[in-house]
Scaffold this motif. Structure first.
Motif, PDB file in Angstrom:
ATOM      1  N   THR A   1       0.829  -1.207   0.000  1.00 20.73           N
ATOM      2  CA  THR A   1       0.000   0.000   0.000  1.00 20.73           C
ATOM      3  C   THR A   1       0.865   1.258   0.000  1.00 20.73           C
ATOM      4  O   THR A   1       0.522   2.258  -0.633  1.00 20.73           O
ATOM      5  N   GLU A   2       1.988   1.221   0.712  1.00 22.37           N
ATOM      6  CA  GLU A   2       2.897   2.365   0.718  1.00 22.37           C
ATOM      7  C   GLU A   2       3.485   2.582  -0.667  1.00 22.37           C
ATOM      8  O   GLU A   2       3.617   3.719  -1.133  1.00 22.37           O
ATOM      9  N   TYR A   3       3.822   1.494  -1.332  1.00 20.48           N
ATOM     10  CA  TYR A   3       4.370   1.586  -2.691  1.00 20.48           C
ATOM     11  C   TYR A   3       3.331   2.189  -3.641  1.00 20.48           C
ATOM     12  O   TYR A   3       3.654   3.051  -4.467  1.00 20.48           O
ATOM     13  N   CYS A   4       2.101   1.743  -3.511  1.00 14.67           N
ATOM     14  CA  CYS A   4       1.023   2.244  -4.364  1.00 14.67           C
ATOM     15  C   CYS A   4       0.761   3.728  -4.104  1.00 14.67           C
ATOM     16  O   CYS A   4       0.513   4.505  -5.038  1.00 14.67           O
ATOM     17  N   THR A   5       0.805   4.126  -2.846  1.00 19.09           N
ATOM     18  CA  THR A   5       0.568   5.525  -2.486  1.00 19.09           C
ATOM     19  C   THR A   5       1.640   6.430  -3.089  1.00 19.09           C
ATOM     20  O   THR A   5       1.341   7.482  -3.674  1.00 19.09           O
ATOM     21  N   ILE A   6       2.893   6.015  -2.950  1.00 18.91           N
ATOM     22  CA  ILE A   6       4.003   6.811  -3.464  1.00 18.91           C
ATOM     23  C   ILE A   6       3.944   6.948  -4.987  1.00 18.91           C
ATOM     24  O   ILE A   6       4.227   8.006  -5.552  1.00 18.91           O
ATOM     25  N   ASN A   7       3.521   5.859  -5.653  1.00 18.76           N
ATOM     26  CA  ASN A   7       3.516   5.842  -7.113  1.00 18.76           C
ATOM     27  C   ASN A   7       2.135   6.093  -7.724  1.00 18.76           C
ATOM     28  O   ASN A   7       1.946   5.912  -8.934  1.00 18.76           O
ATOM     29  N   ASN A   8       1.199   6.501  -6.841  1.00 16.96           N
ATOM     30  CA  ASN A   8      -0.154   6.826  -7.298  1.00 16.96           C
ATOM     31  C   ASN A   8      -0.787   5.678  -8.094  1.00 16.96           C
ATOM     32  O   ASN A   8      -1.294   5.843  -9.212  1.00 16.96           O
ATOM     33  N   LEU A   9      -0.741   4.478  -7.492  1.00 21.92           N
ATOM     34  CA  LEU A   9      -1.289   3.284  -8.123  1.00 21.92           C
ATOM     35  C   LEU A   9      -2.489   2.769  -7.327  1.00 21.92           C
ATOM     36  O   LEU A   9      -2.554   2.959  -6.100  1.00 21.92           O
ATOM     37  N   PRO A  10      -3.452   2.107  -7.977  1.00 22.72           N
ATOM     38  CA  PRO A  10      -4.573   1.518  -7.253  1.00 22.72           C
ATOM     39  C   PRO A  10      -4.115   0.302  -6.443  1.00 22.72           C
ATOM     40  O   PRO A  10      -3.390  -0.552  -6.961  1.00 22.72           O
ATOM     41  N   VAL A  11      -4.523   0.251  -5.187  1.00 24.59           N
ATOM     42  CA  VAL A  11      -4.098  -0.844  -4.306  1.00 24.59           C
ATOM     43  C   VAL A  11      -4.775  -2.152  -4.683  1.00 24.59           C
ATOM     44  O   VAL A  11      -4.137  -3.206  -4.756  1.00 24.59           O
ATOM     45  N   TRP A  12      -6.084  -2.088  -4.952  1.00 32.14           N
ATOM     46  CA  TRP A  12      -6.870  -3.315  -5.105  1.00 32.14           C
ATOM     47  C   TRP A  12      -7.050  -3.757  -6.553  1.00 32.14           C
ATOM     48  O   TRP A  12      -7.418  -4.899  -6.791  1.00 32.14           O
ATOM     49  N   ARG A  13      -6.776  -2.897  -7.495  1.00 29.94           N
ATOM     50  CA  ARG A  13      -6.921  -3.274  -8.905  1.00 29.94           C
ATOM     51  C   ARG A  13      -5.673  -2.879  -9.703  1.00 29.94           C
ATOM     52  O   ARG A  13      -5.729  -2.074 -10.628  1.00 29.94           O
ATOM     53  N   PRO A  14      -4.545  -3.455  -9.344  1.00 32.57           N
ATOM     54  CA  PRO A  14      -3.300  -3.094 -10.017  1.00 32.57           C
ATOM     55  C   PRO A  14      -3.160  -3.796 -11.371  1.00 32.57           C
ATOM     56  O   PRO A  14      -3.828  -4.800 -11.638  1.00 32.57           O
ATOM     57  N   SER A  15      -2.289  -3.295 -12.183  1.00 33.68           N
ATOM     58  CA  SER A  15      -1.950  -3.975 -13.429  1.00 33.68           C
ATOM     59  C   SER A  15      -0.857  -4.995 -13.139  1.00 33.68           C
ATOM     60  O   SER A  15      -0.169  -4.917 -12.106  1.00 33.68           O
ATOM     61  N   ILE A  16      -0.681  -5.940 -14.038  1.00 29.51           N
ATOM     62  CA  ILE A  16       0.366  -6.941 -13.828  1.00 29.51           C
ATOM     63  C   ILE A  16       1.736  -6.283 -13.844  1.00 29.51           C
ATOM     64  O   ILE A  16       2.648  -6.700 -13.114  1.00 29.51           O
ATOM     65  N   ASN A  17       1.896  -5.225 -14.637  1.00 27.58           N
ATOM     66  CA  ASN A  17       3.179  -4.525 -14.671  1.00 27.58           C
ATOM     67  C   ASN A  17       3.507  -3.888 -13.319  1.00 27.58           C
ATOM     68  O   ASN A  17       4.665  -3.863 -12.885  1.00 27.58           O
ATOM     69  N   SER A  18       2.477  -3.365 -12.646  1.00 27.65           N
ATOM     70  CA  SER A  18       2.686  -2.766 -11.319  1.00 27.65           C
ATOM     71  C   SER A  18       3.170  -3.816 -10.328  1.00 27.65           C
ATOM     72  O   SER A  18       4.078  -3.566  -9.520  1.00 27.65           O
ATOM     73  N   ILE A  19       2.558  -4.994 -10.399  1.00 27.46           N
ATOM     74  CA  ILE A  19       2.960  -6.092  -9.511  1.00 27.46           C
ATOM     75  C   ILE A  19       4.415  -6.478  -9.789  1.00 27.46           C
ATOM     76  O   ILE A  19       5.231  -6.627  -8.874  1.00 27.46           O
ATOM     77  N   LEU A  20       4.746  -6.639 -11.064  1.00 23.40           N
ATOM     78  CA  LEU A  20       6.096  -7.054 -11.440  1.00 23.40           C
ATOM     79  C   LEU A  20       7.135  -6.018 -11.024  1.00 23.40           C
ATOM     80  O   LEU A  20       8.208  -6.367 -10.500  1.00 23.40           O
ATOM     81  N   GLU A  21       6.833  -4.755 -11.248  1.00 21.49           N
ATOM     82  CA  GLU A  21       7.768  -3.698 -10.886  1.00 21.49           C
ATOM     83  C   GLU A  21       7.980  -3.631  -9.371  1.00 21.49           C
ATOM     84  O   GLU A  21       9.090  -3.372  -8.896  1.00 21.49           O
ATOM     85  N   PHE A  22       6.911  -3.874  -8.621  1.00 17.25           N
ATOM     86  CA  PHE A  22       7.008  -3.871  -7.165  1.00 17.25           C
ATOM     87  C   PHE A  22       7.893  -5.015  -6.677  1.00 17.25           C
ATOM     88  O   PHE A  22       8.793  -4.820  -5.844  1.00 17.25           O
TER      89      PHE A  22
END
Length: 315
Positions: free
Chosen positions: A35-56
């Motif tokens: 959630t902290e990563y999503c907040t910093i990068n302005n990403l949705p916590v519950w509906r992320p893209s696969i690229n967001s998951i991979l980058e994290f």
């Protein structure tokens, strides 16, 4: 831990019952990082893209985390979020491929390169002398140490032992554990079978009998291990781990290197060294037949058979 109002209360309660409290505690810590990563990068916590998951996950690797920690994060996200692009995060082909890359670039390492000789602890226990002459503190430490060595079980298992489920038989003792353990399947029970040993100062059955007799009038719980002072209630897993470390220290073993959990490493390694077949070791320690955990993490240079316990006690 799920999104507020995502599920009805009764559904959420059952979902939480699907994992152990310790697992949810770990997931809670992991999900906070997400959630902290999503907040910093302005990403949705519950509906992320696969690229967001991979980058994290890749960032965790770049930050120095190893395979075990990143795989734990994958499990957390898979449990909490579920599917991305129509596929579960945990089994998504690209996520699996990334984790394989993590394993290849930074392979998981065993906690210990080697283990201590169980004879050191056995000699300490023997030197304590007759059980009947020991105070409650020394007797408690001796019993938990002998149980840890002769069963190869986790502290969680030992802390779950209840007095009503201890059955003494001719030449042995059987302990049935109904609590859900880390390795147990729903509805299953764990059975520890302990043999009598000729050396009375090393016999776990005789030590257990003496401990029960000495604590009978003061115990305030059905759990086997109780505190050594009033109110004599059940002790936690952390306390049992601390007792095991005390035994290690008094046995001359470096507790800055080895924890209470290392009893599991020492006993299973000793049994293997003495020629006990792998199937018996797996069965004793609670691993499934095709588990690779022993070979990878525990073998170092319950029980429905007495072969395992006798091998450890015979040194």
């Amino acid at each position: 831990m799920w999104q507020n109002d995502q599920y009805p209360e009764n559904v959420t309660k059952l979902l939480l019952s699907s994992c152990q409290d310790s697992t949810w505690k770990q997931y809670s810590s992991n999900f906070k990082k997400w959630t902290e990563y999503c907040t910093i990068n302005n990403l949705p916590v519950w509906r992320p893209s696969i690229n967001s998951i991979l980058e994290f996950l890749a960032k965790l690797h770049d930050d120095g985390l190893g395979y075990t920690s990143i795989n734990s994060m994958r499990s957390c996200l898979s449990t909490m979020i579920g599917k991305v692009d129509g596929q579960n995060i945990g089994t998504h082909p690209v996520v699996c491929r990334l984790l394989k890359g993590v394993a290849n670039s930074r392979p998981p390492k065993p906690k210990y390169e080697n283990t201590w000789d169980s004879n050191l602890v056995l000699q300490f226990c023997k030197n304590l002398g007759e059980n009947s002459r020991l105070n409650i503190i020394d007797l408690s430490h001796k019993l938990v140490a002998l149980l840890a060595l002769t069963t190869g079980q986790r502290v969680q298992t030992l802390s779950a032992i209840s007095v009503p489920n201890i059955n003494f038989k001719s030449g042995s003792c059987e302990i049935v554990i109904y609590d859900k353990l880390k390795s147990s399947k729903p509805g299953s029970t764990t059975i520890l079978s302990l043999p009598n040993f000729l050396d009375i100062n090393l016999c776990v059955v005789k030590t257990l009998k003496c401990y029960l007799a000495k604590t009978k009038e003061i115990r305030k719980t059905d759990k086997l291990f109780i505190s050594t002072r009033t109110p004599y209630g059940a002790v936690s897993r952390d306390t049992l781990s601390r007792w095991l470390k005390i035994v290690l220290s008094k046995s001359g073993i470096n507790i800055n290197v080895y924890s209470g959990h290392s009893f599991r490493h020492s006993s299973t390694s000793k049994a293997h060294e003495r020629g006990v077949c792998v199937d018996s070791i797996y069965k004793a320690a609670g691993w499934c037949n095709n588990s690779k955990v022993f070979a990878k993490h525990y073998r170092r240079p319950i029980i429905n058979t007495h072969e395992f316990a006798n091998a450890v006690l015979n040194g």
